[in-house]
Write a protein that holds these residues in place. Sequence first.
Motif, mmCIF file in Angstrom:
data_model
loop_
_atom_site.group_PDB
_atom_site.id
_atom_site.type_symbol
_atom_site.label_atom_id
_atom_site.label_comp_id
_atom_site.label_asym_id
_atom_site.label_seq_id
_atom_site.Cartn_x
_atom_site.Cartn_y
_atom_site.Cartn_z
ATOM 1 N N THR A 60 -5.195 3.233 -1.205
ATOM 2 C CA THR A 60 -5.759 3.468 0.127
ATOM 3 C C THR A 60 -6.400 2.196 0.665
ATOM 4 O OG1 THR A 60 -6.202 5.748 -0.483
ATOM 5 C CG2 THR A 60 -7.398 4.901 1.433
ATOM 6 N N LYS A 102 1.313 2.772 9.207
ATOM 7 C CA LYS A 102 2.128 2.768 7.978
ATOM 8 C C LYS A 102 1.642 3.727 6.893
ATOM 9 C CE LYS A 102 4.876 -1.038 8.502
ATOM 10 N NZ LYS A 102 6.139 -1.450 8.000
ATOM 11 N N VAL A 103 0.326 3.792 6.712
ATOM 12 C CA VAL A 103 -0.147 4.510 5.521
ATOM 13 C C VAL A 103 -0.672 5.905 5.892
ATOM 14 C CG1 VAL A 103 -0.750 2.368 4.320
ATOM 15 C CG2 VAL A 103 -2.506 3.550 5.647
ATOM 16 N N ALA A 106 0.850 -1.208 0.000
ATOM 17 C CA ALA A 106 0.000 0.000 0.000
ATOM 18 C C ALA A 106 0.879 1.250 0.000
ATOM 19 C CB ALA A 106 -0.929 -0.009 1.211
ATOM 20 N N VAL A 107 1.953 1.217 0.786
ATOM 21 C CA VAL A 107 2.863 2.365 0.845
ATOM 22 C C VAL A 107 3.558 2.542 -0.511
ATOM 23 C CG1 VAL A 107 4.971 3.263 1.923
ATOM 24 C CG2 VAL A 107 3.225 2.141 3.335
#
Length: 396
Positions: free
Chosen positions: A207, A234-235, A201-202
């Motif tokens: 999202t 993390k995100v 995702a990063v």
Amino acid sequence: MFETLPPLPADPILSLMAAFRKDPNPNKVDLGVGVYRDDDGNTPILACVLAAQQRHNDAETTKSYLDPPGDADFNTAMQRMLFGTADVASTDNRVCSAQTPGGCGALRVAAELVNRAKPGAHIWISDPSWANHVPLLGDAGLTIETYPYFDRESSGLRFDDMMTTLAQVDRGNLVLLHGCCHNPSGVDLDHEQWMAVADLAVERGFTPFIDIAYQGFGTGLEEDAFGVRLMAEKVPELLVASSCSKNFGLYRERVGCLAVVSPNAAAAETVLSQMLNIIRGIYSMPPSHGGAIVKTILNDPTLTRQWQTELEQMRERINGLRDQFTKALGERLGNNRFDFIRRQHGMFSFLGIDHDQIVQLREEFAIYLLDSSRINVAGLNSHNIDYVCDAIVSIR
Ligand code: LMR
């Protein structure tokens, strides 16, 4: 004017529930709708809920409106339950949340929010997923895509295929993940797999959107929030739709929570203003009663402990049934065909039988399961488990 509308088939889960109710067979077994049941097949009100309800009713002085985001204390308590106490996202004011009519309300408000930010954004959901994800997200304007998830051969996870597909999702689009107790398969990501999805995702900038409707039914209240907490760290952006239907047993009260993590406090404020505007335009403000009960429980240490004990009892009963069911089927069949049931989490598993066999179970034995072969394990009990196992073996 309505003559222009075609008739539609009834919702498969809710119509199965109605068919079960009508069936006069005294041996009937409901393995359909995802509602917790005790050993007598009942869905009693939790003792902590009865106590909190009494306390709330005695203290309640008005039935005036709540605000669109619902009760502030409820939202704070839910944020704590989802993100934990030491959460970076909460302390930086990056999270905004709203009390919603059930987890469904949270999913729908989230979908409307996304669609305002990026009309027609693509959202990848697992194959399979809870059937109601499609209308809840799609009717708001989002474009539904699917990623491989459940492996029918092994009754496990198609993790490599899932990652290959998700590696093509990019910024401005979303991936829907089940926080725990995947509905309908019972197959969850382990910690390493969650970490790999978070890293992806990063890297890709998509999202994550987590639907967590069964927190506490898998491994434990804290353990089940692993994915939510990891993603929140993390995100930069995360959506979380949570439900109090199962873990507080408040199904018909319709109470859930939408929490959105934004990159910073200013962005979170803007998101909240949009969320409130969406809520005002759909249902104005949430119903109060369920949220008041949850808030009362979560803000009182004694009631919280009582709730945690009751939740643990529900979880352990389901896990115990998974063991018994696997063992009983294994003994009857002389093989380990159904051993996967023991490894899965939450209320649901697929039996993996074909459509004719599902119909046979319904028509000959009055055993109700979804057409996908999903069963609600909590519908088994000491009075019906042998009957169900004998029936399954007989249609082999
Ligand atoms: C289920 O999957 O059976 C539950 O979440 C109930 C529902 O509304 O479908």
